[in-house]
Write a protein that holds these residues in place. Structure first.
Motif, PDB file in Angstrom:
ATOM      1  N   SER A   1      -3.228   3.771  -2.830  1.00 39.80           N
ATOM      2  CA  SER A   1      -2.890   3.029  -3.894  1.00 39.80           C
ATOM      3  C   SER A   1      -2.437   1.523  -3.554  1.00 39.80           C
TER       4      SER A   1
ATOM      5  N   SER B   1       4.558   3.058  -7.401  1.00 41.95           N
ATOM      6  CA  SER B   1       3.170   3.805  -7.446  1.00 41.95           C
ATOM      7  C   SER B   1       3.291   5.052  -8.252  1.00 41.95           C
TER       8      SER B   1
ATOM      9  N   HIS C   1      -0.459   1.130  -9.603  1.00 44.28           N
ATOM     10  CA  HIS C   1       0.432   0.622  -8.471  1.00 44.28           C
ATOM     11  C   HIS C   1       0.915  -0.689  -9.082  1.00 44.28           C
TER      12      HIS C   1
ATOM     13  N   GLU D   1      -1.562  -2.311  -4.497  1.00 46.26           N
ATOM     14  CA  GLU D   1      -0.805  -3.120  -5.671  1.00 46.26           C
ATOM     15  C   GLU D   1      -1.554  -4.090  -6.222  1.00 46.26           C
TER      16      GLU D   1
ATOM     17  N   ALA E   1       4.785   5.148   1.975  1.00 46.20           N
ATOM     18  CA  ALA E   1       4.489   3.909   1.938  1.00 46.20           C
ATOM     19  C   ALA E   1       4.702   3.093   3.194  1.00 46.20           C
TER      20      ALA E   1
ATOM     21  N   THR F   1       0.768  -1.162   0.193  1.00 46.22           N
ATOM     22  CA  THR F   1       0.035   0.069   0.044  1.00 46.22           C
ATOM     23  C   THR F   1       0.898   1.099   0.013  1.00 46.22           C
ATOM     24  N   MET F   2       0.540   2.141  -0.950  1.00 48.20           N
ATOM     25  CA  MET F   2       1.115   3.491  -1.123  1.00 48.20           C
ATOM     26  C   MET F   2       0.107   4.610  -1.138  1.00 48.20           C
TER      27      MET F   2
ATOM     28  N   ALA G   1      -7.251   1.966  -7.094  1.00 45.48           N
ATOM     29  CA  ALA G   1      -6.965   2.658  -6.138  1.00 45.48           C
ATOM     30  C   ALA G   1      -8.144   3.342  -5.174  1.00 45.48           C
TER      31      ALA G   1
ATOM     32  N   CYS H   1       4.183  11.214  -1.371  1.00 47.60           N
ATOM     33  CA  CYS H   1       3.690   9.880  -1.288  1.00 47.60           C
ATOM     34  C   CYS H   1       4.314   9.402   0.171  1.00 47.60           C
TER      35      CYS H   1
END
Lengths: 112, 118
Positions: free
Chosen positions: B50, B77, B71, B52, B96, B32-33, B56, B94
């Motif tokens: 975001s 991302s 992502h 993976e 993470a 996840t970001m 999103a 951003c």
């Protein structure tokens, strides 16, 4: 809804003094984090305190958390000119991998 | 450890063009970001999460067709600001979260990308 309201919004103190910033939030949390941001730059993580903790220390930083009052404080002891920055508290929303809700921040100026 | 990079660090573009911003976790994997936006002298506002391999999740008021998020891997991302306008000028940051975090834990932030739309 806005969470993590910090006060004061701005604080100017002399080098060597202690600086205290407060943060209030509105909903239940898993943890609360404090970040520092130098002007126009990214965020630096300072400290994370979990909802079952009341106080945490890291070097010159001391963070308290009062979940009954939904508030936290960040104390920086023996301030230095390099501590000049904006400080933000941030809360998660109480579940899983979740984005953070940031407060408006306190702009701290340390006068040499 | 736990370094997150962003590219570019700043970009100036003409109104109507699209701009892509990359966010990479350099030494850890991130399922996840998160993308945030920060206007001058204001705080960070979460724009979207975001994930993976899936779509999103956007916060209320954020146009998903304007801010495209991809992502594609556990370390990358991208945020594309489509048809940018001057009001999109902002600092985009951003973050993470390491993949192995069992509960919501420390997020590591990138250095930010300053977007100026002329």
């Amino acid at each position: 809804s806005q969470q993590g309201e910090e006060d004061p919004q701005a604080l100017s103190i002399q080098e060597g003094e202690n600086a205290t910033m407060n943060c209030s939030y509105k909903t239940s949390i898993n943890n609360l984090q404090w970040y520092r941001q130098n002007s126009g730059r990214g965020l630096v993580h300072l400290i994370l305190i979990r909802s079952n903790e009341r106080e945490k220390h890291s070097g010159r930083l001391r963070v308290t958390l009062d979940t009954s009052k939904k508030s936290s404080s960040l104390l920086i002891t023996a301030s230095r000119a390099a501590d000049t920055a904006s400080y933000f508290c941030a809360t998660d929303r109480g579940g899983g991998a979740d984005g953070l809700t940031f407060g408006k921040g306190t702009h701290l100026i340390i006068q040499p | 450890g736990a370094v997150v990079s962003q590219h570019p660090s700043w970009v100036i573009c003409k109104s109507g063009t699209s701009v892509k911003i990359e966010c990479r976790s350099l030494d850890f994997q991130a399922t996840t970001m998160f993308w945030y936006r920060q206007f001058p002298k204001q705080s960070l506002m979460l724009m979207a999460t975001s994930n993976e391999g899936s779509k999103a999740t956007y916060e209320q008021g954020v146009e998903k067709d304007k801010f495209l998020i991809n992502h594609a891997s556990l370390t990358l991302s991208t945020l594309t600001v489509t048809s940018a306008h001057p009001e999109d000028s902002s600092f985009y940051i951003c973050s993470a979260e390491p993949r192995l975090a069992g509960v919501a834990d420390t997020q590591y932030f990138g250095p930010g990308t300053r977007l100026t739309v002329l």
